[in-house]
Write a protein that holds these residues in place. Structure first.
Motif, PDB file in Angstrom:
ATOM      1  N   ILE A 140       2.170   6.653   4.348  1.00 44.77           N
ATOM      2  CA  ILE A 140       0.712   6.688   4.496  1.00 44.77           C
ATOM      3  C   ILE A 140       0.255   6.637   5.950  1.00 44.77           C
ATOM      4  O   ILE A 140      -0.865   7.012   6.272  1.00 44.77           O
ATOM      5  N   GLY A 141       1.114   6.173   6.834  1.00 45.25           N
ATOM      6  CA  GLY A 141       0.789   6.253   8.255  1.00 45.25           C
ATOM      7  C   GLY A 141      -0.040   5.111   8.800  1.00 45.25           C
ATOM      8  O   GLY A 141      -0.900   5.347   9.652  1.00 45.25           O
ATOM      9  N   ASP A 146       4.647  13.177  -1.923  1.00 44.81           N
ATOM     10  CA  ASP A 146       4.316  13.639  -0.576  1.00 44.81           C
ATOM     11  C   ASP A 146       3.222  14.710  -0.576  1.00 44.81           C
ATOM     12  O   ASP A 146       2.399  14.753   0.332  1.00 44.81           O
ATOM     13  N   GLN A 147       3.194  15.562  -1.591  1.00 47.29           N
ATOM     14  CA  GLN A 147       2.181  16.614  -1.615  1.00 47.29           C
ATOM     15  C   GLN A 147       0.782  16.083  -1.921  1.00 47.29           C
ATOM     16  O   GLN A 147      -0.210  16.762  -1.664  1.00 47.29           O
ATOM     17  N   ASN A 159      -2.220  13.049   1.250  1.00 50.34           N
ATOM     18  CA  ASN A 159      -3.450  13.249   2.022  1.00 50.34           C
ATOM     19  C   ASN A 159      -4.713  13.230   1.178  1.00 50.34           C
ATOM     20  O   ASN A 159      -5.816  13.151   1.720  1.00 50.34           O
ATOM     21  N   THR A 160      -4.557  13.326  -0.136  1.00 49.04           N
ATOM     22  CA  THR A 160      -5.742  13.378  -0.994  1.00 49.04           C
ATOM     23  C   THR A 160      -5.903  12.139  -1.869  1.00 49.04           C
ATOM     24  O   THR A 160      -6.919  12.007  -2.536  1.00 49.04           O
ATOM     25  N   MET A 161      -4.927  11.264  -1.863  1.00 54.76           N
ATOM     26  CA  MET A 161      -5.019  10.095  -2.748  1.00 54.76           C
ATOM     27  C   MET A 161      -5.677   8.904  -2.069  1.00 54.76           C
ATOM     28  O   MET A 161      -5.670   8.786  -0.849  1.00 54.76           O
ATOM     29  N   ARG A 162      -6.264   8.076  -2.902  1.00 51.51           N
ATOM     30  CA  ARG A 162      -6.831   6.803  -2.462  1.00 51.51           C
ATOM     31  C   ARG A 162      -6.050   5.691  -3.154  1.00 51.51           C
ATOM     32  O   ARG A 162      -5.677   5.825  -4.317  1.00 51.51           O
ATOM     33  N   GLY A 202      -9.683   2.662   5.628  1.00 51.42           N
ATOM     34  CA  GLY A 202     -11.084   3.064   5.454  1.00 51.42           C
ATOM     35  C   GLY A 202     -11.373   3.488   4.029  1.00 51.42           C
ATOM     36  O   GLY A 202     -11.021   2.792   3.074  1.00 51.42           O
ATOM     37  N   ASP A 203     -11.998   4.649   3.859  1.00 55.14           N
ATOM     38  CA  ASP A 203     -12.376   5.136   2.529  1.00 55.14           C
ATOM     39  C   ASP A 203     -11.193   5.567   1.674  1.00 55.14           C
ATOM     40  O   ASP A 203     -11.372   5.922   0.510  1.00 55.14           O
ATOM     41  N   ARG A 204     -10.000   5.539   2.222  1.00 52.97           N
ATOM     42  CA  ARG A 204      -8.809   5.879   1.430  1.00 52.97           C
ATOM     43  C   ARG A 204      -8.278   4.675   0.657  1.00 52.97           C
ATOM     44  O   ARG A 204      -7.295   4.776  -0.062  1.00 52.97           O
TER      45      ARG A 204
END
Length: 187
Positions: free
Chosen positions: A43-44, A72-73, A76-79, A114-116
């Motif tokens: 997640i970074g 992994d795919q 970037n779109t998951m919360r 943040g919003d994630r």
């Protein structure tokens, strides 16, 4: 069964019902422990975050089951979703008087993402303006905006490798007349 264990089992049951309710919306998923670990690795964000720091994940639109093989795919779109569940009759999404506990790590992760990272405040009671259970999803910013008071509480676990000692402790054995006097640790 001791009261503390009964309460813990009750809380676990409430949490499980909250998760089951959340999962009725196909945007939410409960992923495996290994998938959670992969999310945390990829997640970074910096920090000592464990798999207990979130309960579920959410995508903007329903997705096929997210697994270790495909996580992994979707990164970037998951919360990440941290649930706070109650059986109390909370009237509406304003969540007036909703009382919950949160860890420092949950707040730190929410701040970093943040919003994630969203808190899902799940109300299992149907005595509300909607007439059924509901969940309000809030970012940390919104949680802080709504917070009236916050206190710090320590939860302490004693080590398991402690040997019996004469460290000056006093012991009372209930159910007997025995009182073990305080030992003087100095010879």
């Amino acid at each position: 069964m001791e009261a503390k264990f009964t309460k813990s089992l009750t809380n676990k049951g409430t949490e499980n019902k909250g998760l089951a309710l959340l999962l009725t919306d196909p945007r939410f998923q409960a992923v495996s422990v290994v998938t959670k670990r992969r999310i945390l690795e990829q997640i970074g964000i910096e920090g000592a975050f464990g798999i207990q720091t979130f309960d579920a994940i959410m995508t903007d639109v329903p997705q096929a089951p997210i697994t270790l093989e495909n996580v992994d795919q979707y990164l970037n779109t998951m919360r990440l979703i941290e649930m706070k569940t109650t059986r109390k009759p909370i009237v509406s999404a304003e969540l007036r008087n909703f009382f919950f506990g949160a860890t420092e790590r949950e707040y730190a992760m929410a701040k970093a993402l943040g919003d994630r990272y969203l808190f899902a405040f799940i109300v299992l009671n149907d005595a509300n303006k909607y007439g059924r259970p509901f969940a309000a999803l809030l970012s940390l910013e919104e949680v802080e905006r709504r917070t009236r008071a916050r206190r710090i509480q320590f939860q302490v676990n004693f080590r398991s490798d402690i040997e019996p000692s004469e460290d000056g402790q006093e012991l009372v054995v209930f159910g007997s007349q025995e009182h073990i006097p305080r030992q003087d640790p100095t010879p």
